[in-house]
Design a protein around this motif. Structure first.
Motif, PDB file in Angstrom:
ATOM      1  N   ARG A   1      -1.708 -10.952   9.782  1.00  0.00           N
ATOM      2  CA  ARG A   1      -0.735 -11.822   9.106  1.00  0.00           C
ATOM      3  C   ARG A   1      -1.332 -12.368   7.810  1.00  0.00           C
ATOM      4  NH1 ARG A   1       3.450 -14.786  13.184  1.00  0.00           N
ATOM      5  NH2 ARG A   1       3.400 -13.267  14.869  1.00  0.00           N
ATOM      6  N   ALA A   2      -2.638 -12.639   7.813  1.00  0.00           N
ATOM      7  CA  ALA A   2      -3.287 -13.099   6.591  1.00  0.00           C
ATOM      8  C   ALA A   2      -3.504 -11.955   5.603  1.00  0.00           C
ATOM      9  CB  ALA A   2      -4.620 -13.763   6.922  1.00  0.00           C
ATOM     10  N   ARG A   3      -3.761 -10.769   6.102  1.00  0.00           N
ATOM     11  CA  ARG A   3      -4.023  -9.608   5.233  1.00  0.00           C
ATOM     12  C   ARG A   3      -2.787  -9.181   4.460  1.00  0.00           C
ATOM     13  NH1 ARG A   3      -8.212  -6.151   5.408  1.00  0.00           N
ATOM     14  NH2 ARG A   3      -6.805  -4.459   4.829  1.00  0.00           N
ATOM     15  N   VAL A   4      -1.620  -9.272   5.092  1.00  0.00           N
ATOM     16  CA  VAL A   4      -0.376  -8.774   4.483  1.00  0.00           C
ATOM     17  C   VAL A   4       0.408  -9.976   3.964  1.00  0.00           C
ATOM     18  CG1 VAL A   4       1.739  -7.483   4.864  1.00  0.00           C
ATOM     19  CG2 VAL A   4      -0.378  -6.784   6.023  1.00  0.00           C
TER      20      VAL A   4
ATOM     21  N   ILE B   1      -0.204   6.893   8.638  1.00  0.00           N
ATOM     22  CA  ILE B   1       1.038   6.878   7.873  1.00  0.00           C
ATOM     23  C   ILE B   1       0.685   6.421   6.458  1.00  0.00           C
ATOM     24  CG2 ILE B   1       3.359   5.933   7.690  1.00  0.00           C
ATOM     25  CD1 ILE B   1       2.942   7.677  10.176  1.00  0.00           C
ATOM     26  N   PRO B   2       0.816   7.288   5.465  1.00  0.00           N
ATOM     27  CA  PRO B   2       0.341   6.947   4.116  1.00  0.00           C
ATOM     28  C   PRO B   2       0.999   5.679   3.570  1.00  0.00           C
ATOM     29  CG  PRO B   2       0.846   9.290   4.278  1.00  0.00           C
ATOM     30  CD  PRO B   2       1.355   8.657   5.540  1.00  0.00           C
ATOM     31  N   GLY B   3       0.155   4.786   3.024  1.00  0.00           N
ATOM     32  CA  GLY B   3       0.645   3.592   2.369  1.00  0.00           C
ATOM     33  C   GLY B   3       1.147   2.491   3.273  1.00  0.00           C
ATOM     34  N   ALA B   4       1.173   2.706   4.581  1.00  0.00           N
ATOM     35  CA  ALA B   4       1.743   1.721   5.500  1.00  0.00           C
ATOM     36  C   ALA B   4       0.712   0.677   5.889  1.00  0.00           C
ATOM     37  CB  ALA B   4       2.282   2.412   6.746  1.00  0.00           C
ATOM     38  N   ASN B   5       1.148  -0.579   5.931  1.00  0.00           N
ATOM     39  CA  ASN B   5       0.276  -1.635   6.431  1.00  0.00           C
ATOM     40  C   ASN B   5       0.536  -1.852   7.923  1.00  0.00           C
ATOM     41  OD1 ASN B   5       2.450  -3.559   6.761  1.00  0.00           O
ATOM     42  ND2 ASN B   5       2.326  -4.034   4.564  1.00  0.00           N
ATOM     43  N   HIS B   6      -0.041  -2.915   8.471  1.00  0.00           N
ATOM     44  CA  HIS B   6       0.055  -3.142   9.919  1.00  0.00           C
ATOM     45  C   HIS B   6       1.479  -3.396  10.383  1.00  0.00           C
ATOM     46  CE1 HIS B   6      -1.689  -4.139  13.821  1.00  0.00           C
ATOM     47  NE2 HIS B   6      -0.894  -5.195  13.878  1.00  0.00           N
ATOM     48  N   PHE B   7       2.371  -3.763   9.476  1.00  0.00           N
ATOM     49  CA  PHE B   7       3.747  -4.068   9.849  1.00  0.00           C
ATOM     50  C   PHE B   7       4.705  -2.956   9.431  1.00  0.00           C
ATOM     51  CE2 PHE B   7       1.335  -7.954   9.277  1.00  0.00           C
ATOM     52  CZ  PHE B   7       1.563  -8.609  10.475  1.00  0.00           C
TER      53      PHE B   7
ATOM     54  N   PHE C   1      -9.123  -1.332  11.883  1.00  0.00           N
ATOM     55  CA  PHE C   1      -7.995  -0.708  12.573  1.00  0.00           C
ATOM     56  C   PHE C   1      -8.032   0.814  12.409  1.00  0.00           C
ATOM     57  CE2 PHE C   1      -6.220  -4.836  13.316  1.00  0.00           C
ATOM     58  CZ  PHE C   1      -5.397  -4.646  14.420  1.00  0.00           C
ATOM     59  N   LEU C   2      -8.419   1.277  11.232  1.00  0.00           N
ATOM     60  CA  LEU C   2      -8.567   2.722  11.040  1.00  0.00           C
ATOM     61  C   LEU C   2      -9.665   3.261  11.952  1.00  0.00           C
ATOM     62  CD1 LEU C   2      -8.277   2.756   7.162  1.00  0.00           C
ATOM     63  CD2 LEU C   2      -6.646   3.807   8.722  1.00  0.00           C
ATOM     64  N   ARG C   3     -10.807   2.565  11.980  1.00  0.00           N
ATOM     65  CA  ARG C   3     -11.914   3.022  12.829  1.00  0.00           C
ATOM     66  C   ARG C   3     -11.519   3.042  14.292  1.00  0.00           C
ATOM     67  NH1 ARG C   3     -15.127   1.162  16.424  1.00  0.00           N
ATOM     68  NH2 ARG C   3     -14.425  -1.000  16.211  1.00  0.00           N
ATOM     69  N   GLN C   4     -10.932   1.942  14.764  1.00  0.00           N
ATOM     70  CA  GLN C   4     -10.575   1.877  16.179  1.00  0.00           C
ATOM     71  C   GLN C   4      -9.629   3.007  16.569  1.00  0.00           C
ATOM     72  OE1 GLN C   4      -9.862  -1.259  18.649  1.00  0.00           O
ATOM     73  NE2 GLN C   4     -11.140  -2.783  17.638  1.00  0.00           N
ATOM     74  N   THR C   5      -8.638   3.283  15.745  1.00  0.00           N
ATOM     75  CA  THR C   5      -7.683   4.339  16.080  1.00  0.00           C
ATOM     76  C   THR C   5      -8.373   5.692  16.179  1.00  0.00           C
ATOM     77  OG1 THR C   5      -5.789   3.176  15.116  1.00  0.00           O
ATOM     78  CG2 THR C   5      -5.642   5.585  15.242  1.00  0.00           C
ATOM     79  N   HIS C   6      -9.201   6.019  15.194  1.00  0.00           N
ATOM     80  CA  HIS C   6      -9.837   7.336  15.199  1.00  0.00           C
ATOM     81  C   HIS C   6     -10.908   7.439  16.287  1.00  0.00           C
ATOM     82  CE1 HIS C   6      -7.758   9.031  11.750  1.00  0.00           C
ATOM     83  NE2 HIS C   6      -7.900   7.868  11.127  1.00  0.00           N
ATOM     84  N   ASP C   7     -11.682   6.383  16.499  1.00  0.00           N
ATOM     85  CA  ASP C   7     -12.703   6.421  17.545  1.00  0.00           C
ATOM     86  C   ASP C   7     -12.069   6.547  18.930  1.00  0.00           C
ATOM     87  OD1 ASP C   7     -14.599   6.155  15.599  1.00  0.00           O
ATOM     88  OD2 ASP C   7     -15.281   4.150  16.209  1.00  0.00           O
ATOM     89  N   PHE C   8     -11.008   5.801  19.154  1.00  0.00           N
ATOM     90  CA  PHE C   8     -10.347   5.842  20.455  1.00  0.00           C
ATOM     91  C   PHE C   8      -9.728   7.206  20.713  1.00  0.00           C
ATOM     92  CE2 PHE C   8      -6.216   5.158  22.719  1.00  0.00           C
ATOM     93  CZ  PHE C   8      -6.750   5.025  23.987  1.00  0.00           C
ATOM     94  N   SER C   9      -9.013   7.714  19.738  1.00  0.00           N
ATOM     95  CA  SER C   9      -8.384   9.028  19.912  1.00  0.00           C
ATOM     96  C   SER C   9      -9.430  10.096  20.203  1.00  0.00           C
ATOM     97  CB  SER C   9      -7.590   9.385  18.657  1.00  0.00           C
ATOM     98  OG  SER C   9      -7.041  10.673  18.768  1.00  0.00           O
ATOM     99  N   ALA C  10     -10.545  10.065  19.489  1.00  0.00           N
ATOM    100  CA  ALA C  10     -11.604  11.051  19.725  1.00  0.00           C
ATOM    101  C   ALA C  10     -12.206  10.884  21.113  1.00  0.00           C
ATOM    102  CB  ALA C  10     -12.686  10.917  18.655  1.00  0.00           C
ATOM    103  N   ALA C  11     -12.405   9.643  21.542  1.00  0.00           N
ATOM    104  CA  ALA C  11     -13.014   9.392  22.855  1.00  0.00           C
ATOM    105  C   ALA C  11     -12.133   9.901  23.983  1.00  0.00           C
ATOM    106  CB  ALA C  11     -13.280   7.897  23.033  1.00  0.00           C
ATOM    107  N   TRP C  12     -10.830   9.831  23.811  1.00  0.00           N
ATOM    108  CA  TRP C  12      -9.902  10.259  24.863  1.00  0.00           C
ATOM    109  C   TRP C  12      -9.388  11.687  24.663  1.00  0.00           C
ATOM    110  CZ3 TRP C  12      -5.954   6.274  27.177  1.00  0.00           C
ATOM    111  CH2 TRP C  12      -6.681   5.290  27.895  1.00  0.00           C
TER     112      TRP C  12
ATOM    113  N   VAL D   1      -1.504   6.335  16.212  1.00  0.00           N
ATOM    114  CA  VAL D   1      -1.001   6.216  14.843  1.00  0.00           C
ATOM    115  C   VAL D   1      -1.507   4.921  14.243  1.00  0.00           C
ATOM    116  CG1 VAL D   1       1.096   6.050  13.433  1.00  0.00           C
ATOM    117  CG2 VAL D   1       1.061   7.543  15.443  1.00  0.00           C
ATOM    118  N   VAL D   2      -1.802   4.944  12.935  1.00  0.00           N
ATOM    119  CA  VAL D   2      -2.241   3.743  12.228  1.00  0.00           C
ATOM    120  C   VAL D   2      -1.743   3.842  10.795  1.00  0.00           C
ATOM    121  CG1 VAL D   2      -4.463   4.723  11.497  1.00  0.00           C
ATOM    122  CG2 VAL D   2      -4.249   2.238  11.817  1.00  0.00           C
ATOM    123  N   GLY D   3      -1.524   2.693  10.162  1.00  0.00           N
ATOM    124  CA  GLY D   3      -1.124   2.703   8.763  1.00  0.00           C
ATOM    125  C   GLY D   3      -2.283   3.035   7.848  1.00  0.00           C
ATOM    126  N   GLY D   4      -2.033   3.848   6.853  1.00  0.00           N
ATOM    127  CA  GLY D   4      -3.093   4.238   5.933  1.00  0.00           C
ATOM    128  C   GLY D   4      -3.655   3.084   5.130  1.00  0.00           C
ATOM    129  N   ALA D   5      -2.879   1.982   4.974  1.00  0.00           N
ATOM    130  CA  ALA D   5      -3.325   0.821   4.214  1.00  0.00           C
ATOM    131  C   ALA D   5      -3.861  -0.295   5.119  1.00  0.00           C
ATOM    132  CB  ALA D   5      -2.183   0.291   3.351  1.00  0.00           C
TER     133      ALA D   5
END
Length: 274
Positions: A13-16, A241-247, A223-234, A214-218
């Motif tokens: 909420r503070a980031r966006v 999603i290019p240009g997308a923020n958390h919302f 959040f980018l790390r967690q998504t990619h690390d988790f997907s690889a682990a499982w 899925v994670v927003g590219g922005a």
């Protein structure tokens, strides 16, 4: 490199800058959608406590249809199903039924209880519809959808198949809770590091099934790390999603023609009925 600042990385909420306006729009759009969609069953009770309700939206065409469960976000501490109804639109127009549950909120309700509530919601849907389902969710809901994929449902309730949820599509999920604990958000969870790790799907044994994260590219580096690390682990797949923020990462779900909606619908269709 400077050390990671958890508050900057996880306080979305503070980031966006316009996050408050986006959430206000969600509430308005969700209310309009619930009022207008013709085929629905609102306020279905799946448990005994006040928040344990879900809304079920059905495609306009009659006959059997696949099922998805969409779980709202809010860091397990805010919002409810009435902020997320409209994100069912794209899947409904592709012939997929969508259930949208509420759950108890921290700190009044422990996170472990919220996980159990979502298992109960999925169990009730499975027993009443005789269908397996795709679990989807945003942010905290992404975490909960992953926990459903990892759940042993026969141990949770008699008469259920093990794979009530054989596929999950978490969006901007939190799969490692420990890094969130030092933040203002984390303090509301009242978790020890050990409890946070036990409730983190990143550290659970890969359960099988199908995972597409899925994670927003922005979004933040964490959040980018967690998504990619988790997907690889499982052993799953991941997508930004290019240009997308958390919302705005959720915006594609209102569009039946967006590739993300098409992918989710395809995942739901591949699940066999009981």
């Amino acid at each position: 490199m400077p050390p990671m600042n958890p508050e900057e990385e996880y306080n979305n909420r503070a980031r966006v800058a316009d996050s408050a306006a986006i959430i206000a729009r969600w509430l308005s759009d969700a209310a309009a959608f619930r009022a207008a969609w013709p085929r629905k069953r609102l306020d279905i009770r799946y448990g005994d406590t006040e928040p344990e309700l879900l809304d079920l939206f059905l495609p306009e065409t009659d006959g059997p249809c696949p099922l998805a469960l969409f779980i709202h976000g809010g860091y397990w501490q805010a919002l409810d199903r009435t902020a997320a109804s409209h994100f069912a639109r794209g899947l409904l127009l592709r012939g997929v039924a969508v259930a949208v549950p509420s759950y108890g909120l921290c700190p009044q309700v422990p996170l472990a209880t919220i996980v159990e509530q979502m298992r109960r919601a999925a169990a009730v849907l499975c027993l009443t519809t005789r269908q397996r389902m795709l679990a989807m969710g945003h942010s905290a809901g992404g975490h909960l959808s992953a926990m459903l994929l990892a759940s042993d449902f026969p141990a949770f309730a008699a008469g259920l198949p093990k794979d009530v949820v054989p596929a999950a599509l978490p969006i901007s999920g939190v799969f490692e809770i420990e890094p969130v604990l030092p933040t203002g958000i984390g303090r509301g969870l009242n978790l020890t590091p050990e409890a946070a790790r036990a409730l983190s799907p990143r550290w659970l044994p890969p359960p099988g099934g199908v995972l597409h994260a899925v994670v927003g590219g922005a979004e933040s580096a964490e959040f980018l790390r967690q998504t990619h690390d988790f997907s690889a682990a499982w052993g799953g797949t991941a997508e930004e999603i290019p240009g997308a923020n958390h919302f705005t990462v959720l915006d594609p779900l209102t569009d039946p023609d967006h590739p993300l909606t098409a992918r989710a619908a395809g995942m739901a269709r591949r699940l066999a009925s009981l």
